[in-house]
Design an enzyme around this catalytic site. Structure first.
Site, PDB file in Angstrom:
ATOM      1  N   ASP A   4       0.832  -1.196   0.000  1.00 32.64           N
ATOM      2  CA  ASP A   4       0.000   0.000   0.000  1.00 32.64           C
ATOM      3  C   ASP A   4       0.869   1.250   0.000  1.00 32.64           C
ATOM      4  OD1 ASP A   4      -2.378   1.833   0.810  1.00 32.64           O
ATOM      5  OD2 ASP A   4      -3.282  -0.150   0.675  1.00 32.64           O
ATOM      6  N   HIS A  33      -3.931   6.132   3.624  1.00 33.16           N
ATOM      7  CA  HIS A  33      -4.602   4.966   3.037  1.00 33.16           C
ATOM      8  C   HIS A  33      -4.082   3.654   3.613  1.00 33.16           C
ATOM      9  CE1 HIS A  33      -5.849   2.068  -0.128  1.00 33.16           C
ATOM     10  NE2 HIS A  33      -6.823   2.937  -0.371  1.00 33.16           N
ATOM     11  N   SER A 184     -11.311  -0.497  -1.094  1.00 30.70           N
ATOM     12  CA  SER A 184     -10.003  -0.556  -0.435  1.00 30.70           C
ATOM     13  C   SER A 184     -10.113  -1.017   1.005  1.00 30.70           C
ATOM     14  CB  SER A 184      -9.338   0.827  -0.445  1.00 30.70           C
ATOM     15  OG  SER A 184      -8.789   1.149  -1.687  1.00 30.70           O
TER      16      SER A 184
END
Length: 267
Positions: A4, A33, A184
């Site tokens: 990621d 994120h 996600s």
């Protein structure tokens, strides 16, 4: 195991980090994120060891497929040593496809599948009802679409009756004062759930549950989704993935010998 944007804040159970984009030992970033993805893995399995492999340019969050390729090679190299149950990719190619597609990461996906490492990939957020991200369409990955957590697809979620393997809550995920949504954040719930059921199975019976068996268990114990208006699939198993993750139900089945036998799982 997470590929990621890196680590933006403290993550519980973080045992290793590396930046495959900048080639250094720190996966630190201002992008949130990756840390949110890690928090979702831990929401499913609070005892999971987290390895963060940064595959994005710092500051932009743009994923490098070349860095992801190198990171997946690393995962394969250390899969047995680290007893890796699952690797999560909450990113995808920009294209949406409605059939299995070969990408630059397909060789690595196949290698990891042969090592019995579950590769979990987010379906994407284009709202497609008959297609998913090209990376998520690969035959050697687990494609995860997003729901609202209450049995209905999230409006933004890509899904495909032939390609989606499982659906999980990806709506209104709270993290450090912010609220986010996306496939996600559905995918790491599934990655964590696979780690959790495999761990519980091993603790109960003293041998490993395969990744395919873990997925089958999660599908069999999942909750039916509202399919009103959804596009029909074309394969014999079309729609088998249109069930919403129910980890409590899956863990109950791990301890139920009759339920395991019905699924063809040997204890």
């Amino acid at each position: 195991m997470i590929l990621d944007t890196g680590v933006s804040s403290a993550i519980d159970n973080l045992i290793y980090q590396y930046d495959f984009y900048a080639h250094d030992s720190s996966a630190a970033t201002t992008e949130t994120h990756g840390s949110i993805v890690a928090s979702q893995v831990l929401a499913a399995d609070s005892e999971a060891n987290i390895v963060m492999l940064k595959v994005a340019a710092d500051g932009s969050g743009t994923i490098s497929l070349a860095a992801a390729d190198a990171a997946l090679d690393w995962v394969a190299k250390y899969a047995q040593q680290l007893n890796i149950a699952a690797v999560n990719l909450s990113f995808g190619a920009s294209s949406v496809v409605s059939r299995e597609t070969v990408t630059s990461l397909s060789d690595e996906f196949e290698t990891l599948s042969n090592l019995d490492v579950a590769v979990v990939v987010a379906a994407g957020n284009s709202g497609a009802r008959s297609g998913v991200s090209a990376l998520a369409s690969d035959s050697n990955v687990i494609c995860v679409s997003a729901s609202d957590g209450e049995g209905t697809f999230a409006s933004f979620s890509n899904r495909d009756a032939d390609l989606t393997d499982l659906v999980a809550d990806g709506m209104d995920i709270a993290y450090m004062g912010s609220v986010v949504s996306g496939t996600s954040f559905s995918a790491p719930l599934v990655a964590g759930a696979i780690a959790e059921v495999k761990s519980e199975f091993y603790a109960s019976y003293g041998h490993e549950l395969s990744s395919n068996e873990a997925l089958h268990l999660l599908q069999a114990t999942g909750d039916a989704l509202n399919r009103t208006g959804e596009v029909a699939g074309t394969s014999a198993s079309a729609g088998s993935g249109y069930v919403e993750l129910d980890l409590t139900g899956a863990l109950g089945a791990v301890y139920d010998l009759a339920a395991l036998a019905a699924l063809g799982i040997v204890v």
